[in-house]
Design an enzyme around this catalytic site. Structure first.
Site, mmCIF file in Angstrom:
data_model
loop_
_atom_site.group_PDB
_atom_site.id
_atom_site.type_symbol
_atom_site.label_atom_id
_atom_site.label_comp_id
_atom_site.label_asym_id
_atom_site.label_seq_id
_atom_site.Cartn_x
_atom_site.Cartn_y
_atom_site.Cartn_z
ATOM 1 N N HIS A 122 0.862 -1.206 -0.063
ATOM 2 C CA HIS A 122 0.067 0.066 0.188
ATOM 3 C C HIS A 122 0.872 1.327 0.037
ATOM 4 C CE1 HIS A 122 0.781 0.582 4.420
ATOM 5 N NE2 HIS A 122 0.264 -0.520 4.570
ATOM 6 N N CYS A 139 2.758 -4.809 6.868
ATOM 7 C CA CYS A 139 2.511 -4.837 5.392
ATOM 8 C C CYS A 139 3.893 -4.044 4.521
ATOM 9 C CB CYS A 139 1.381 -3.720 5.155
ATOM 10 S SG CYS A 139 -0.339 -4.172 5.650
#
Length: 164
Positions: A122, A139
């Site tokens: 992301h 992440c």
């Protein structure tokens, strides 16, 4: 009827409206896999044996070692797939990673924990732009403009290899 000045003005407004979009188009070679080297903080979008693009990345707040369980702040290691696209992500844009697999679940269960989930590639989004090198909950993060490029290039089903 539009005069020349009005036409130029309308064309300029149309061009400016297109500049604000986070959605890009990509017409180059297919990304056949993503390779991430956690130790180098690098992500490579690859076609065959050629790296099409490479990016500096941020990882989980505890970047050394494989993800063991939900909340350990580690980024998983292993072979996964891109399994979803999120155009409305809180982190600008995001691509879901198929974590956890059966082995990840079994490993976490063996120590009485949940494997967790929701691991993504992301962007940074405004509130995370000034954070340090490794700040995610597990992440993989890139700059928002880079995420726009990655999002346009990578399709659901693309293999991703996350290496130490």
């Amino acid at each position: 009827m539009l005069n020349r000045r009005s036409f130029v003005w309308m064309a300029a407004l149309g061009a400016l409206a297109g500049c604000g979009s986070k959605f890009r188009t990509y017409n180059g070679p297919e990304v056949t896999r993503i390779v991430i080297y956690k130790g180098e903080r690098k992500m490579h979008l690859v076609n065959g044996t050629t790296a099409l693009k490479s990016y500096k990345i941020a990882l989980g707040g505890n970047p050394i070692g494989d993800k063991q369980y939900e909340g350990d702040q580690r980024t998983p290691e292993g072979a996964y797939l891109i399994d979803r696209r999120n155009p409305n992500s809180s982190y600008h844009l995001s691509l879901g990673i198929s974590y956890p697999n059966e082995q990840d679940v079994a490993q976490a269960n063996a120590i009485g924990k949940s494997a967790g989930g929701d691991i993504f590639i992301h962007g940074r989004a405004r509130k995370h732009r000034r954070r340090g090198k490794d700040w995610t909950a597990g992440c993989i993060a890139v700059k928002d403009r880079e995420m726009e490029e990655v999002y346009s290039m990578v399709r659901v089903g693309t293999p991703i290899y996350i290496l130490p």
